[in-house]
Motif scaffolding. Sequence first.
Motif, PDB file in Angstrom:
ATOM      1  N   UNK A   1      72.081  22.392  -4.812  1.00  0.00           N
ATOM      2  CA  UNK A   1      72.146  21.448  -3.989  1.00  0.00           C
ATOM      3  C   UNK A   1      71.028  20.341  -4.443  1.00  0.00           C
ATOM      4  N   UNK A   2      69.884  20.393  -5.214  1.00  0.00           N
ATOM      5  CA  UNK A   2      69.275  19.763  -5.234  1.00  0.00           C
ATOM      6  C   UNK A   2      69.198  19.073  -6.786  1.00  0.00           C
ATOM      7  N   UNK A   3      70.214  19.664  -7.728  1.00  0.00           N
ATOM      8  CA  UNK A   3      70.006  19.748  -8.930  1.00  0.00           C
ATOM      9  C   UNK A   3      71.305  18.541  -8.804  1.00  0.00           C
ATOM     10  N   UNK A   4      72.378  18.619  -7.929  1.00  0.00           N
ATOM     11  CA  UNK A   4      73.355  18.109  -7.475  1.00  0.00           C
ATOM     12  C   UNK A   4      73.082  16.444  -7.442  1.00  0.00           C
ATOM     13  N   UNK A   5      72.582  16.802  -6.281  1.00  0.00           N
ATOM     14  CA  UNK A   5      71.958  15.145  -6.446  1.00  0.00           C
ATOM     15  C   UNK A   5      71.128  14.181  -7.261  1.00  0.00           C
ATOM     16  N   UNK A   6      70.472  15.287  -7.585  1.00  0.00           N
ATOM     17  CA  UNK A   6      69.545  14.738  -9.446  1.00  0.00           C
ATOM     18  C   UNK A   6      70.607  14.643 -10.616  1.00  0.00           C
ATOM     19  N   UNK A   7      71.733  14.969 -10.333  1.00  0.00           N
ATOM     20  CA  UNK A   7      72.475  15.030 -11.545  1.00  0.00           C
ATOM     21  C   UNK A   7      73.939  13.410 -11.431  1.00  0.00           C
ATOM     22  N   UNK A   8      73.729  13.041  -9.749  1.00  0.00           N
ATOM     23  CA  UNK A   8      74.055  12.359  -9.406  1.00  0.00           C
ATOM     24  C   UNK A   8      74.089  11.050  -9.765  1.00  0.00           C
ATOM     25  N   UNK A   9      72.079  11.159  -9.382  1.00  0.00           N
ATOM     26  CA  UNK A   9      71.644  10.098  -9.517  1.00  0.00           C
ATOM     27  C   UNK A   9      71.542   9.868 -10.632  1.00  0.00           C
ATOM     28  N   UNK A  10      71.498  10.560 -11.830  1.00  0.00           N
ATOM     29  CA  UNK A  10      71.211  10.156 -13.097  1.00  0.00           C
ATOM     30  C   UNK A  10      73.031   9.319 -13.301  1.00  0.00           C
ATOM     31  N   UNK A  11      73.656   9.745 -13.098  1.00  0.00           N
ATOM     32  CA  UNK A  11      75.398   9.775 -13.846  1.00  0.00           C
ATOM     33  C   UNK A  11      75.422   8.726 -13.497  1.00  0.00           C
ATOM     34  N   UNK A  12      74.693   7.761 -12.055  1.00  0.00           N
ATOM     35  CA  UNK A  12      75.049   6.577 -11.136  1.00  0.00           C
ATOM     36  C   UNK A  12      74.094   5.480 -11.977  1.00  0.00           C
ATOM     37  N   UNK A  13      72.729   5.763 -12.271  1.00  0.00           N
ATOM     38  CA  UNK A  13      71.592   4.844 -12.452  1.00  0.00           C
ATOM     39  C   UNK A  13      72.247   4.758 -14.453  1.00  0.00           C
TER      40      UNK A  13
END
Length: 255
Positions: free
Chosen positions: A219-231
Motif C-alpha cells: 500500500x505505501x507504494x500505491x500511495x506514492x504512485x498515486x501522488x506522483x501520477x496526480x502531481x
Amino acid sequence: LELRGAGAMKSPDIDELIAELDSDESNVADDAQHDLGSIGADAVEPVLRALPKLRVYGQRCVLDLLTSWPAQLLLDARRPTVAEVVIPLLSSEDEVVRCWSAEALAHVGAVEAVPELRRALERSKQARTPLDWYEPVTLRRTLTALGDRLPVVPARLRELELDDERLSSCWPAERLAELVEALAAEGQALLGFGAWKRRPEGLRGKSTPSFEVETEGPWPEVVARARAAALEAIASWRHPPNTVVTLDWIDESDR
C-alpha cells in the motif's frame, strides 16, 4: 419540474407512456421518459411496478427518471417502494443499470440496500474491475452516502472544503496540489478528479488531465504512485477562475 396532482392524467395514458419506454427507437423512449417526468406523483407507482419488466434501455430511462424526481416524492410510494424494485437490479447484466440503480438507492437513502450493495462491490472486486472505473466508484460513493463506508478525510481537506449544495464535496482547483499532498500524507490514494466551473446559473463540467494508478502491491507504494501520477498530471493543467474539483480517493481497506 412541474409535479401534477391526482387526476391530471388518466392511468391508461401513463401505461401507454411506460410501454413506449421499451420502444426500439430511443427517441420515442426518451420522449416518454420526459412526459412521465412532467406528470410526477401519479406516475411514480406505475413506473416502479413496470421497472423490473422493462428491457435494458427502458430500465435506464426509469432509473434516470427516479433520480430526477425529488426524493420525498419517491419515498411517498408504498406499493411498491423504490428499494423493493431497484435492489434486484444491482445484479443486472448491464453495467449502467447496476450503477444507476445504486445512484437511485442513494437518492432515497435506502439503507436496507447496504448488504446487496456490499455484495455488488465484492463481485466487482472479484472480477478485478479497476478501482477507478464507473461501477466501483459509484458503489463506493453510494455506500458512503448511506453511511456504511467512512472515507478517511485529512484535516486539510476539511479545512479547504467548499460549501456547494450542488456537489456533495468540492475544493478550490488552485489548491489541488496541496490536496494531493494531504491525501498522500494520510495514506490515501487519489484515483482521479473532476472539475466544475461555478457560474450563477449552475455548474459546467470542465475537462481534466487523466492519470492511471496501479493499485496492486504494498500500500505505501500505491500511495506514492498515486501522488506522483496526480502531481505530474496537474503540473501543466490550466483551469479557468472559480473552478472547483471533486476527488475520488481510496483507503487500503477499499482494495
